[in-house]
Write a protein that holds these residues in place. Structure first.
Motif, short mmCIF file in Angstrom:
data_model
loop_
_atom_site.label_atom_id
_atom_site.label_comp_id
_atom_site.label_asym_id
_atom_site.label_seq_id
_atom_site.Cartn_x
_atom_site.Cartn_y
_atom_site.Cartn_z
N PHE A 124 -12.21 1.64 -1.95
CA PHE A 124 -10.90 2.27 -1.79
C PHE A 124 -10.54 2.99 -3.09
O PHE A 124 -10.64 2.40 -4.16
N GLY A 125 -10.11 4.23 -2.98
CA GLY A 125 -9.64 4.93 -4.17
C GLY A 125 -10.53 6.09 -4.55
O GLY A 125 -10.76 7.00 -3.77
N GLY A 126 -11.03 6.08 -5.79
CA GLY A 126 -11.83 7.19 -6.28
C GLY A 126 -11.01 8.17 -7.09
O GLY A 126 -9.80 8.02 -7.26
N ALA A 127 -11.69 9.20 -7.59
CA ALA A 127 -11.05 10.15 -8.50
C ALA A 127 -10.17 11.16 -7.79
O ALA A 127 -9.27 11.75 -8.40
N LEU A 128 -10.41 11.41 -6.50
CA LEU A 128 -9.69 12.44 -5.78
C LEU A 128 -8.71 11.83 -4.78
O LEU A 128 -8.85 10.69 -4.37
N ASN A 129 -7.70 12.61 -4.41
CA ASN A 129 -6.74 12.22 -3.38
C ASN A 129 -5.88 11.04 -3.82
O ASN A 129 -5.92 10.61 -4.96
N GLN A 130 -5.08 10.52 -2.89
CA GLN A 130 -4.11 9.48 -3.20
C GLN A 130 -4.63 8.11 -2.74
O GLN A 130 -5.00 7.93 -1.58
N GLU A 131 -4.65 7.17 -3.68
CA GLU A 131 -5.03 5.80 -3.34
C GLU A 131 -3.94 5.20 -2.46
O GLU A 131 -2.76 5.49 -2.63
N LEU A 132 -4.33 4.35 -1.52
CA LEU A 132 -3.38 3.81 -0.54
C LEU A 132 -2.20 3.11 -1.20
O LEU A 132 -1.06 3.22 -0.74
N ALA A 133 -2.45 2.36 -2.27
CA ALA A 133 -1.37 1.60 -2.91
C ALA A 133 -0.30 2.52 -3.49
O ALA A 133 0.85 2.11 -3.64
N VAL A 134 -0.65 3.75 -3.82
CA VAL A 134 0.32 4.71 -4.36
C VAL A 134 1.23 5.24 -3.26
O VAL A 134 2.42 5.46 -3.46
N VAL A 135 0.67 5.42 -2.07
CA VAL A 135 1.42 6.03 -0.96
C VAL A 135 2.17 4.99 -0.14
O VAL A 135 3.32 5.21 0.25
N CYS A 136 1.55 3.87 0.15
CA CYS A 136 2.22 2.82 0.94
C CYS A 136 3.33 2.21 0.09
O CYS A 136 3.08 1.75 -1.02
N ASP A 137 4.55 2.20 0.60
CA ASP A 137 5.68 1.81 -0.23
C ASP A 137 6.00 0.32 -0.20
O ASP A 137 6.89 -0.14 -0.92
N THR A 138 5.30 -0.46 0.61
CA THR A 138 5.49 -1.91 0.60
C THR A 138 4.12 -2.59 0.62
O THR A 138 3.13 -2.04 1.12
N ALA A 139 4.08 -3.81 0.11
CA ALA A 139 2.83 -4.58 0.13
C ALA A 139 2.41 -4.88 1.56
O ALA A 139 1.21 -4.92 1.87
N SER A 140 3.37 -5.08 2.45
CA SER A 140 3.07 -5.37 3.84
C SER A 140 2.37 -4.18 4.51
O SER A 140 1.37 -4.35 5.21
N ALA A 141 2.91 -2.97 4.29
CA ALA A 141 2.30 -1.78 4.87
C ALA A 141 0.89 -1.56 4.30
O ALA A 141 -0.03 -1.16 5.02
N LEU A 142 0.74 -1.83 3.01
CA LEU A 142 -0.56 -1.67 2.37
C LEU A 142 -1.56 -2.68 2.94
O LEU A 142 -2.72 -2.34 3.19
#
Length: 519
Positions: A142-160
């Protein structure tokens, strides 16, 4: 009944002489004495606790020592196999899952494909199943150098947690890799959400009777992790994440390395990370295996030409780093990437420009995977390992792709079903040999095995339009470019002037047929 209390006559006492004649204990002195007793008693407890803090318990065992190259899912077509190469058979790390967009908390492959689109367009589910049948462990990054990592976009721990769970459930994943770079590394609030979500994932997995191995992958300087990298590890450990290890990206340093080779710089960086992790784990009282921090560390070079023009990781660098890893017993060796583990072709003029498909260095008959994987033949446990099963019969009514025919023509990457397996054409091909012909070598065959037909596959269907939408195709009629016809309700459009060429051939022949499907 009641009794009358007996009356007592007070007795005269002679004062007792103590060690200090003439001195009596006042209430204040009594209180001070009690305080001293309490402090001494507390000290008897505090000293062992302090010693425990400075010398945390030793974990019973270290995890497996494994090699696993990263495979860039979106940079390769379906005919490229993640396990095609010496050393790539034990573990494959698929990258990268990111947020679908800067505002959408949904997992995607590089923003290009949703999970379902990767299944239908890249045959990813089938390829993962095929890898497991061949004995490979499959991890997801999960993640990498490009695009948005999920934890940055998901606004709650539950959604993540839900977003992560969708990936784990779809691919039956038991090892994840958190590749933290850029905003995903620097955003402290995103890090807190990530830590809580990963703890929830591990609890879910444990409740279902399986474990979830969690690796965090971080950039490094020539002397060790950045402050943000150390803070990210601390944040995960503080939250209760059971880390399998810390994977160090020994690449793209972006500074003058002087006369040092890439291997020498990488080894210096790994020594620095070792000291940082030793101190961090001790300060948090998190136990390390008997081998120390080396047993929870990994190294991932970028093979060949790095993104930094002056940084080139050679085959000699790979050999030196491999020797160091075995000497220190690192838990993991990876590389970026399997896609690039080959010499660039003669038509690629400037090898100093990074390619997704080749290393940029002359490899001869060697592979980086073959060198880096030496001595690393374990793999994390894979609860989703798939045993070989009896192939499903070829049935046009249920098959996910057309059944192969020697009378049809197939363009590059077109998929067919034959004897219960899916194959992809490596180039335009018509006629025999059959896709599973055992006499064909890997170089000579026109087909690459993608994976087995799955019971959950949706049957292959062609688009249709209502009756009367277009005229029925007539063999004797001339059609100009752009003309549209139907064959049994299936719509086609002419790509150029044509006559007497059956539009149905355009279903699999995208190159030479004058007809294309109207989707």
């Amino acid at each position: 009944m009641s009794r009358t209390p007996r009356q007592r006559t007070p007795r005269q006492r002679t004062p007792r002489q103590g060690r200090h004649p003439g001195k009596r204990l006042s209430p204040l002195r009594v209180l001070l004495g009690l305080a001293v007793v309490i402090i001494v008693a507390a000290g008897a407890i505090a000293v062992p606790w302090y010693l425990t803090k400075e010398n945390p318990a030793i974990a019973e065992t270290a995890g497996p020592q494994w090699f696993g190259g990263y495979f860039d899912v979106t940079a390769a077509d379906v005919s490229a196999s993640p396990t095609a190469g010496v050393g790539n058979d034990d573990t494959v790390v698929l990258g990268f899952i990111v947020a679908a967009s800067a505002t959408e908390c949904a997992p995607s492959w590089g923003t290009y494909y949703s999970l379902s689109e990767a299944g239908s367009q890249l045959d990813l589910d089938r390829r993962i199943d095929g890898m497991r049948r061949d004995g490979s462990h499959v991890a997801v990054s999960f993640g990498g150098a490009l695009n948005q990592e999920l934890a940055v976009v998901c606004d709650t721990a539950s959604a993540l947690t839900q977003a992560y769970t969708r990936v784990l459930d779809r691919y039956s994943i038991t090892t994840i890799d958190l590749d933290l770079e850029g905003e995903g590394l620097e955003d402290v609030e995103a890090g807190a959400r990530r830590a809580r979500a990963v703890v929830a994932l591990q609890r879910q997995q444990k409740a279902s009777g399986t474990a979830l191995d969690v690796w965090v992958t971080l950039p490094t300087t020539p002397t060790g992790l950045t402050d943000s990298g150390v803070a990210a590890v601390r944040q995960l450990l503080d939250a209760g994440v059971e880390l399998a290890g810390v994977n160090v990206m020994t690449m793209d340093y972006g500074v003058d390395l002087g006369q040092a080779t890439m291997a020498e710089t990488s080894i210096q960086a790994l020594n620095g990370v070792h000291d940082q992790l030793t101190s961090l784990y001790r300060s948090l009282r998190v136990p390390l295996p008997a081998a120390g921090a080396w047993a929870v560390m990994g190294a991932t070079p970028m093979i060949g030409q790095n993104d930094e023009r002056d940084e080139v990781f050679t085959l000699d660098d790979a050999a030196a780093l491999s020797d160091f890893a075995r000497e220190k017993e690192l838990a993991r060796i990876s590389m970026w990437s399997i896609n690039r583990d080959r010499t660039c072709g003669p038509n690629y003029p400037d090898v100093s420009i990074v390619s997704d498909s080749c290393s940029g260095v002359a490899q001869g008959g060697e592979t980086f995977a073959g060198i880096l994987s030496a001595g690393y033949h374990d793999a994390p446990s894979d609860a989703a390992a798939t045993a070989a099963a009896t192939p499903l019969p070829d049935d046009p009514e249920t098959s996910p792709y057309p059944i192969w025919s020697p009378d049809a023509a197939y363009s590059h990457d077109v998929r067919v079903v034959w004897h219960g397996y899916v194959y992809a054409a490596k180039w335009w091909v018509s006629g025999g040999p059959q896709p599973d012909d055992p006499t064909q070598t890997a170089d000579s065959t026109s087909w690459v095995l993608v994976g087995p037909v799955l019971r959950e596959d949706e049957p292959f269907t062609l688009p249709t339009v209502p009756a009367g939408t277009y005229q029925e195709w007539q063999a004797g009629e001339v059609y100009q470019k752009g003309a549209r016809v139907v064959v049994d309700g299936v719509p086609f459009e002419a790509k150029w002037w044509t006559q007497a060429e059956d539009p149905m051939e355009g279903v699999t022949d995208h190159d030479r047929s004058p007809w294309k499907l109207v989707e």
